[in-house]
Design an enzyme around this catalytic site. Structure first.
Site, PDB file in Angstrom:
ATOM      1  N   SER A 117       0.707  -1.375  -0.062  1.00  0.00           N
ATOM      2  CA  SER A 117       0.042  -0.118  -0.019  1.00  0.00           C
ATOM      3  C   SER A 117       0.774   1.230  -0.041  1.00  0.00           C
ATOM      4  O   SER A 117       1.847   1.179   0.635  1.00  0.00           O
ATOM      5  CB  SER A 117      -0.840   0.119   1.208  1.00  0.00           C
ATOM      6  OG  SER A 117      -1.702  -1.106   1.398  1.00  0.00           O
ATOM      7  N   GLU A 127      -3.479 -14.670   1.193  1.00  0.00           N
ATOM      8  CA  GLU A 127      -3.929 -13.922   2.470  1.00  0.00           C
ATOM      9  C   GLU A 127      -5.095 -13.949   3.005  1.00  0.00           C
ATOM     10  O   GLU A 127      -5.224 -14.238   4.055  1.00  0.00           O
ATOM     11  CB  GLU A 127      -3.585 -12.496   2.102  1.00  0.00           C
ATOM     12  CG  GLU A 127      -3.541 -11.509   3.204  1.00  0.00           C
ATOM     13  CD  GLU A 127      -3.358 -10.061   2.746  1.00  0.00           C
ATOM     14  OE1 GLU A 127      -2.858  -9.668   1.569  1.00  0.00           O
ATOM     15  OE2 GLU A 127      -3.542  -9.026   3.761  1.00  0.00           O
TER      16      GLU A 127
HETATM   17  C1  LIG Z   1      -3.807  -1.940  10.659  1.00  0.00           C
HETATM   18  C2  LIG Z   1      -3.559  -2.004   9.180  1.00  0.00           C
HETATM   19  C3  LIG Z   1      -2.417  -2.922   8.700  1.00  0.00           C
HETATM   20  C4  LIG Z   1      -2.082  -2.866   7.516  1.00  0.00           C
HETATM   21  N1  LIG Z   1      -0.850  -3.647   6.851  1.00  0.00           N
HETATM   22  C5  LIG Z   1      -0.403  -3.647   5.692  1.00  0.00           C
HETATM   23  C6  LIG Z   1       0.846  -4.217   5.252  1.00  0.00           C
HETATM   24  O1  LIG Z   1       1.284  -4.732   5.952  1.00  0.00           O
HETATM   25  N2  LIG Z   1       0.993  -4.056   4.030  1.00  0.00           N
HETATM   26  C7  LIG Z   1       0.460  -3.138   3.088  1.00  0.00           C
HETATM   27  O2  LIG Z   1       0.765  -3.192   1.875  1.00  0.00           O
HETATM   28  N3  LIG Z   1      -0.863  -2.611   3.154  1.00  0.00           N
HETATM   29  C8  LIG Z   1      -1.106  -2.852   4.670  1.00  0.00           C
HETATM   30  N4  LIG Z   1      -2.527  -2.169   5.028  1.00  0.00           N
HETATM   31  C9  LIG Z   1      -3.192  -1.307   4.053  1.00  0.00           C
HETATM   32  C10 LIG Z   1      -4.398  -1.810   3.343  1.00  0.00           C
HETATM   33  O3  LIG Z   1      -4.276  -2.847   2.541  1.00  0.00           O
HETATM   34  C11 LIG Z   1      -5.409  -0.776   3.297  1.00  0.00           C
HETATM   35  O4  LIG Z   1      -5.754   0.153   4.213  1.00  0.00           O
HETATM   36  C12 LIG Z   1      -6.330  -1.207   2.237  1.00  0.00           C
HETATM   37  O5  LIG Z   1      -6.181  -1.567   0.929  1.00  0.00           O
HETATM   38  C13 LIG Z   1      -7.504   0.216   2.295  1.00  0.00           C
HETATM   39  O6  LIG Z   1      -6.818   1.019   1.559  1.00  0.00           O
HETATM   40  P1  LIG Z   1      -7.002   2.592   2.087  1.00  0.00           P
HETATM   41  O7  LIG Z   1      -6.602   2.569   3.610  1.00  0.00           O
HETATM   42  O8  LIG Z   1      -6.121   3.433   1.224  1.00  0.00           O
HETATM   43  O9  LIG Z   1      -8.562   2.903   1.914  1.00  0.00           O
HETATM   44  P2  LIG Z   1      -9.221   3.535   0.513  1.00  0.00           P
HETATM   45  O10 LIG Z   1      -8.852   2.442  -0.439  1.00  0.00           O
HETATM   46  O11 LIG Z   1      -9.075   4.914   0.478  1.00  0.00           O
HETATM   47  O12 LIG Z   1     -10.497   3.036   0.965  1.00  0.00           O
HETATM   48  C14 LIG Z   1     -11.543   3.971   1.657  1.00  0.00           C
HETATM   49  C15 LIG Z   1     -12.902   3.456   1.758  1.00  0.00           C
HETATM   50  O13 LIG Z   1     -13.436   3.493   0.350  1.00  0.00           O
HETATM   51  C16 LIG Z   1     -13.996   2.163   0.179  1.00  0.00           C
HETATM   52  N5  LIG Z   1     -13.690   1.770  -1.311  1.00  0.00           N
HETATM   53  C17 LIG Z   1     -12.665   1.959  -1.854  1.00  0.00           C
HETATM   54  N6  LIG Z   1     -12.888   1.674  -3.352  1.00  0.00           N
HETATM   55  C18 LIG Z   1     -14.086   1.346  -3.329  1.00  0.00           C
HETATM   56  C19 LIG Z   1     -14.843   0.617  -4.283  1.00  0.00           C
HETATM   57  N7  LIG Z   1     -14.540   0.574  -5.654  1.00  0.00           N
HETATM   58  N8  LIG Z   1     -16.287   0.363  -4.105  1.00  0.00           N
HETATM   59  C20 LIG Z   1     -16.696   0.616  -3.045  1.00  0.00           C
HETATM   60  N9  LIG Z   1     -15.946   1.062  -2.014  1.00  0.00           N
HETATM   61  C21 LIG Z   1     -14.837   1.553  -2.269  1.00  0.00           C
HETATM   62  C22 LIG Z   1     -13.086   1.176   0.998  1.00  0.00           C
HETATM   63  O14 LIG Z   1     -13.611  -0.173   1.101  1.00  0.00           O
HETATM   64  C23 LIG Z   1     -13.024   2.063   2.215  1.00  0.00           C
HETATM   65  O15 LIG Z   1     -14.154   2.254   3.135  1.00  0.00           O
HETATM   66  C24 LIG Z   1      -2.892  -2.281   6.308  1.00  0.00           C
HETATM   67  C25 LIG Z   1      -3.701  -1.436   6.879  1.00  0.00           C
HETATM   68  C26 LIG Z   1      -4.232  -1.443   8.147  1.00  0.00           C
HETATM   69  C27 LIG Z   1      -5.323  -0.465   8.483  1.00  0.00           C
END
Ligand SMILES: Cc1cc2nc3c(=O)[nH]c(=O)nc-3n(C[C@H](O)[C@H](O)[C@H](O)COP(=O)(O)OP(=O)(O)OC[C@H]3O[C@@H](n4cnc5c(N)ncnc54)[C@H](O)[C@@H]3O)c2cc1C
Ligand SMILES: Cc1cc2nc3c(=O)[nH]c(=O)nc-3n(C[C@H](O)[C@H](O)[C@H](O)COP(=O)(O)OP(=O)(O)OC[C@H]3O[C@@H](n4cnc5c(N)ncnc54)[C@H](O)[C@@H]3O)c2cc1C
Lengths: 385, 399
Positions: free
Chosen positions: B128, B244
Site C-alpha cells: 500500500s 492472504e
Molecule cells: C492495521 C493495518 C495494517 C495494514 N498492513 C498492511 C501491510 O502490512 N502492508 C500493506 O501493503 N498494506 C497494509 N495495510 C493497508 C491496507 O491494505 C489498506 O488500508 C487497504 O487496502 C485500504 O486502502 P486505504 O486505507 O487506502 O483505503 P481506501 O482505498 O481509500 O478506502 C476508503 C474506503 O473506500 C472504500 N472503497 C474503496 N474503493 C471502493 C470501491 N471501488 N467500491 C466501494 N468502496 C470502495 C473502502 O472499502 C473504504 O471503506 C494495512 C492497513 C491497516 C489498517
C-alpha cells in the site's frame, strides 16, 4: 409545540462554539489530553467567565434562569469539540443534586463556587460489581453520632482527578440492591481515609478508583433524605444521561460531516470514493441515524420534568437509540476513512472512541432497553393482578 | 459426506496437543490477547515450530511443508487456539514464502526459504501507498534499472511491523509507460537495512505501534532480488492476496474468543446474577456462535474443494467478510461485557505501562476497548470488505 431555541440558548451555542473553535481546536485538545493534568483549568475558567456554568441554574440560585435545554446545548457543543472538561459531573450532576435537594446552607456553600468555576465535583456512583444498577451498592455509610462513617470502593469515577469534592452514593440501611436505604453525600476528596488511583480513559479523559476507609462525615454532608435518596439519584442520572445524549449527537454530527468531506477528497480508481453508491448509502444511513438521535435527545430533554415513569421511559428510549446510532456512525466513519480512520493522528478516530464509550456510561443499550421494557410492562402486570 | 474424524486424525490431535503442552514457551502463556509484544516474543513459538519442522504446514513438502491434509491443518489451528498461541506471522509464511517457492529462482529459494521457516528473518509487506490503497494498481513507487541494480524511490504506508523487519517484499513500478496500471509492476525483495530506507511509526486509535510509513530514497537493490519476470509483479501480488485471504477467516481463534467471552460473562454480574444468565446478552453470544458455525462449515467446504485441486477462488471473499465481521463483533461484545471497566486505558497508566500488572479492574477488561478499536482494521485491510463484495459481484454474480 415549539422546537425553537430561545435567544439566550442561541447565544450560549454561538459563544461556546466560537470559544471551542478558537481555544480548543483538535490540536489544542490533544495537548490538553496528553498534559499531566489531563484537562484545561484555563478553559474551565473561560467557560465560567462566559456564564456557561451558570446557564442551567435558576435565578434564585444565582444562575441565568435556564435548565436542561441549556445543558443540552452546551453538551452538544462539547461533543462537537470532544471537550473533556467535567460539565456533566460538576454542573449537571452536582449542580442537579444541589438545586433539587440541597439545603440552604449547602447551596450557599457550593452553588456560587460551582458556577464561578472554582469548585469541581465528580459523581461517584459506579461500583466494581454494581454494573449499571444505581441501587446495587456495597459502599456503606454507617450512622455515627450525628454523622456517618463511609467505607467502600467506587469504580471509574470520571473527572475525579480534577475534582476537590465528590458526590457519593452509599447504603445507609437495607440490603444490597434494595431501593430503600440509600443516601447521598458530599465528600471532600482530601478527607482522611479517602484514597484514589488516577488513570486516563481510552477516550482521552481521566478517572479514578476511589477508596473510602472509615471516612468520617458530618451530618451536613448528607444531601436530601437519609435512606431515601434513590429517586433523587435516578432523577439526576436521567438528567446526566440526557446531557450525554446531547454530547453524542454533537460527536456524531462531526464524525458524519468529516466522513462526507473525506469521501469527496479521497480518490481511488480515478474517482472520489464518495461516488461509490455503497458508501453513499452508508453515509445516508449515518445521516439518518444522526437525525433520529437529535430527535430523541430533544424528546428526552423535554420530558425530564415529566412524572417519573414518563421521564424514565423517555431517557431510556433516547439512550438506547443513541447507543445504537453512535456505534453505527462511529464504525462507518472509520470504515469509510479506510486506513486513515485507524490513525491516532486524525480526529475521526477520537470521535469514534468517544461515541463508543458513551454507550458504557450511565447504562448501555441493554440496560436501558431492559428498563424501558419493564416500565412498559409494569402497568399491564399491575392491571392483571 | 461425514463429520467424523478418522482414528489417524484423532491421533494427530493428541500428538499436536501434547507437543504444544510440552513445548509452548512458558513466558508466552496467557499473552495471546496482549498487544505490545516484543519481537522476541512474537518469534518465540515460530522458532520452536521451525525446529520441529511445523512452521510452514501448508507449503509443499519439498520446501518444508508437513504434508498435512486440510483436516489436520484445521486440527492444528484449533489446538493452537486453545492456548492462544502466538503463531508465526503471515508475511513470511503465508505471503512471500509461497510467492518465492512458486515463482522464485533456485537461488532465491535457497537464500530465503530457510529463514522464513526458522523464524530467523522477519518479513514485511510493502504494497500500500498513500495514494494506492484499495486501488493498489495505482502505486507510484518506482524501481529504475541502473546496471545490475534497481534504484527504488517512493513511499509505502500501513506497513505492518516494519519496525522489526529484516526484509520486505515491495511492489514497484518498473515500466511507467505500460498501457494498463497493472502492467509494469515488479515484485522486489528488499533488505530493510539498505541505506535510504526510513521507517516511521504510525500510531493507531488503540494506541499501538503496529503500522508504519516506509520511505524509500535512492534505495539500491540487486536485480537478482526481483522475483519472477520484470513487469509481471501484479500476477504474483494477486496470487499472494488469494493466499492472504484464505487464512483470514480465523475460525479457531474466534471459537476460543467466544469461550473467553462466556467466561467473562459468567464472572460479570447484573443485579446479582451472572451476565451470562442475562437473556439479552447470552442470546447475542449464541447468535455470534451460530454465525461462526456457518462460517466454519463454509470454510470446511472451501478447504475440501481446495483439497480436490480447486484453487482458492472468489469464494474466499466470503471467508474474509464473514470472518472479520465475527472477529469485530466478538470484541464489541467483550467490551459490552466488561461494563465500566472498559474505560481505563492501560497504555496510559504511568507506573505500570510496561508490565502485565495494570491494577485497575479485572484483567480481562484491560485490552477490551483497545481490542475493539484495533479490530476495526480487519474490514479495511486485506482487501476491504467493500472490495470483497465487489469481487463477489463481478466474479460470482457476473454483474
Ligand atoms: C492495521 C493495518 C495494517 C495494514 N498492513 C498492511 C501491510 O502490512 N502492508 C500493506 O501493503 N498494506 C497494509 N495495510 C493497508 C491496507 O491494505 C489498506 O488500508 C487497504 O487496502 C485500504 O486502502 P486505504 O486505507 O487506502 O483505503 P481506501 O482505498 O481509500 O478506502 C476508503 C474506503 O473506500 C472504500 N472503497 C474503496 N474503493 C471502493 C470501491 N471501488 N467500491 C466501494 N468502496 C470502495 C473502502 O472499502 C473504504 O471503506 C494495512 C492497513 C491497516 C489498517
Ligand atoms: C403496491 C404498489 C403500488 C403502486 N402504485 C402506483 C400508483 O398508484 N401509480 C403509479 O404511477 N405507480 C405505482 N406504483 C409503481 C411504483 O412507483 C414503481 O414500482 C416504482 O417507481 C419502482 O419502479 P419499478 O417497479 O419499475 O422498479 P425499478 O425502477 O425497475 O427498480 C428495481 C429495483 O432497482 C432499484 N433501483 C432502481 N434505480 C436505482 C438506482 N439509480 N440506484 C439504486 N437502485 C436503483 C430500485 O430501488 C428497486 O429495488 C406502485 C407500485 C407498487 C409495488
Amino acid at each position: 409545540m415549539d422546537f425553537n431555541f430561545t435567544e439566550e440558548q442561541t447565544m450560549i451555542r454561538d459563544s461556546l462554539s466560537r470559544l471551542i473553535r478558537e481555544k480548543y481546536d483538535f490540536d489544542t485538545r490533544r495537548g490538553v489530553v496528553q498534559s499531566e493534568a489531563g484537562w484545561s483549568p484555563e478553559f474551565w475558567a473561560q467557560l465560567a467567565e462566559l456564564g456557561l456554568l451558570m446557564a442551567p441554574f435558576s435565578e434564585e440560585d444565582g444562575g441565568l434562569g435556564g435548565g436542561a435545554i441549556d445543558a443540552m446545548v452546551v453538551m452538544e457543543e462539547f461533543g462537537k469539540g470532544l471537550v473533556v472538561e467535567p460539565y456533566i459531573p460538576t454542573i449537571v450532576c452536582a449542580g442537579g443534586f444541589l438545586k433539587h435537594a440541597g439545603s440552604a446552607a449547602q447551596k450557599e456553600e457550593y452553588l456560587a463556587s460551582i458556577m464561578g468555576g472554582e469548585t469541581v465535583f465528580a459523581f461517584a456512583y459506579a461500583e466494581p460489581r454494581g454494573r449499571y444498577n444505581l441501587a446495587d451498592l456495597e459502599t456503606t455509610a454507617k450512622a455515627n453520632g450525628a454523622g456517618y462513617t463511609l467505607s467502600g470502593h467506587k469504580a471509574v469515577v470520571i473527572g475525579a482527578p480534577w475534582a476537590s469534592k465528590l458526590i457519593v452514593t452509599a447504603r445507609t440501611s437495607g440490603d444490597r440492591r434494595d431501593r430503600g436505604g440509600i443516601s447521598l453525600f458530599i465528600v471532600d476528596k482530601d478527607a482522611p481515609g479517602v484514597t484514589t488511583r488516577d488513570y486516563p480513559t481510552v477516550d482521552g479523559r481521566r478517572a479514578s478508583e476511589v477508596y473510602f476507609e472509615n471516612v468520617a462525615l458530618g451530618a451536613d454532608a448528607l444531601i436530601g433524605d437519609a435512606d431515601g435518596a434513590l429517586p433523587l439519584i435516578e432523577r439526576v442520572a436521567d438528567e446526566a444521561t440526557a446531557a450525554l445524549c446531547a454530547e453524542a449527537v454533537g460527536a456524531m454530527g462531526v464524525a458524519h460531516a468529516q466522513t462526507v468531506e473525506y469521501s469527496r477528497q479521497r480518490k481511488q480508481f480515478g474517482t472520489a470514493i464518495g461516488k461509490f453508491q455503497v458508501l453513499q448509502h452508508r453515509m445516508v444511513d449515518m445521516f439518518m441515524e444522526h437525525e433520529q438521535s437529535i430527535s430523541m435527545t430533544y424528546m428526552a430533554t423535554l420530558k425530564l420534568g415529566d412524572d417519573t415513569v414518563e421521564r424514565q421511559k423517555a431517557v431510556s428510549a433516547a439512550k438506547v437509540r443513541i447507543g445504537q446510532a453512535g456505534r453505527f456512525v462511529g464504525q462507518s466513519a472509520i470504515q469509510i476513512h479506510g486506513g486513515m480512520g485507524m490513525t491516532e493522528e486524525l480526529a475521526v478516530g477520537h470521535y469514534f472512541k468517544r461515541l463508543t464509550m458513551i454507550d458504557s456510561e450511565l447504562g448501555n443499550v441493554d440496560h436501558h432497553m431492559r428498563r424501558y421494557t419493564e416500565l412498559g410492562v409494569a402497568p399491564l402486570q399491575a392491571a392483571a393482578e | 459426506m461425514n463429520l467424523e474424524f478418522s482414528p489417524e486424525e484423532t491421533a494427530f490431535r493428541n500428538e499436536a496437543r501434547t507437543f504444544i503442552e510440552e513445548n509452548y514457551p512458558d513466558e508466552l502463556r496467557g499473552s495471546g490477547g496482549r498487544e505490545d509484544l516484543s519481537r522476541e516474543h512474537m518469534l518465540a513459538w515460530h522458532k520452536v515450530l521451525g525446529k520441529k519442522g511445523w512452521s510452514v504446514p501448508a507449503w509443499p513438502v519439498e520446501y518444508g511443508g508437513t504434508g498435512w491434509n486440510a483436516t489436520q491443518r484445521y486440527i492444528w489451528s484449533e489446538e493452537n487456539a486453545r492456548v492462544d498461541s502466538i503463531m508465526p506471522l503471515p508475511f513470511g509464511v503465508s505471503m512471500v514464502g509461497p510467492v518465492i517457492y512458486t515463482f522464485g529462482s533456485q537461488e532465491q529459494k535457497d537464500r530465503f526459504l530457510p529463514g522464513i521457516r526458522s523464524g530467523e528473518e522477519w518479513w514485511c509487506q510493502g504494497y500500500s501507498e498513500p495514494g494506492a490503497g484499495s486501488d493498489l494498481a495505482s502505486l507510484k513507487t518506482t524501481a529504475v534499472r541502473d546496471g545490475d541494480h534497481y534504484v527504488i524511490n517512493g513511499q509505502k504506508t500501513w506497513t505492518t511491523l516494519a519496525q522489526h523487519a529484516d526484509w520486505g517484499f515491495f511492489l514497484c513500478r518498473t515500466d511507467p509507460t505500460a498501457a494498463k496500471p497493472q502492467e509494469g509492476i515488479s515484485f522486489i525483495l528488499v533488505d530493510m537495512t539498505t541505506p535510504g530506507i526510513e521507517v516511521r511509526p504510525i500510531i493507531t486509535i488503540d494506541g499501538g505501534h503496529e503500522v508504519n510509513e516506509v520511505w524509500l530514497t535512492d534505495v539500491r537493490v540487486p536485480v537478482e532480488n526481483r522475483v519472477g519476470k520484470e513487469n509481471e509483479g501484479w500476477t504474483y501480488a494477486k496470487f499472494l492476496l488469494a493466499h492472504e485471504r484464505s487464512g483470514i477467516a480465523g475460525v479457531a481463534r474466534s471459537k476460543r474468543g467466544i469461550e473467553k467471552l462466556r467466561n467473562i460473562a459468567a464472572t460479570e454480574v447484573v443485579d446479582g446474577q451472572p451476565l451470562l444468565q442475562d437473556d439479552t446478552f447470552s442470546r447475542k453470544v449464541s447468535q455470534l456462535e451460530i454465525d461462526l458455525t456457518a462460517l466454519e462449515f463454509t470454510e470446511l467446504r472451501t478447504l475440501a474443494g481446495e483439497a480436490q485441486g480447486k484453487g482458492p477462488g472468489p469464494e474466499s471473499s466470503i471467508l474474509k467478510v464473514k470472518g472479520t465481521e465475527i472477529q469485530q463483533r466478538l470484541t464489541e461484545l467483550t467490551l459490552e461485557a466488561v461494563g465500566h471497566y472498559g474505560q481505563p486505558y492501560y497504555r496510559g497508566f504511568p507506573q505500570d505501562a510496561q508490565s502485565n500488572a495494570f491494577p485497575i479492574g479485572p484483567d480481562y477488561a484491560h485490552a477490551s476497548a483497545p481490542g475493539y478499536f484495533n479490530m476495526r482494521k480487519t474490514s479495511i485491510y486485506g482487501g476491504s470488505n467493500e472490495i470483497q463484495r465487489n469481487i463477489i459481484t463481478k466474479m460470482i454474480l457476473g454483474l
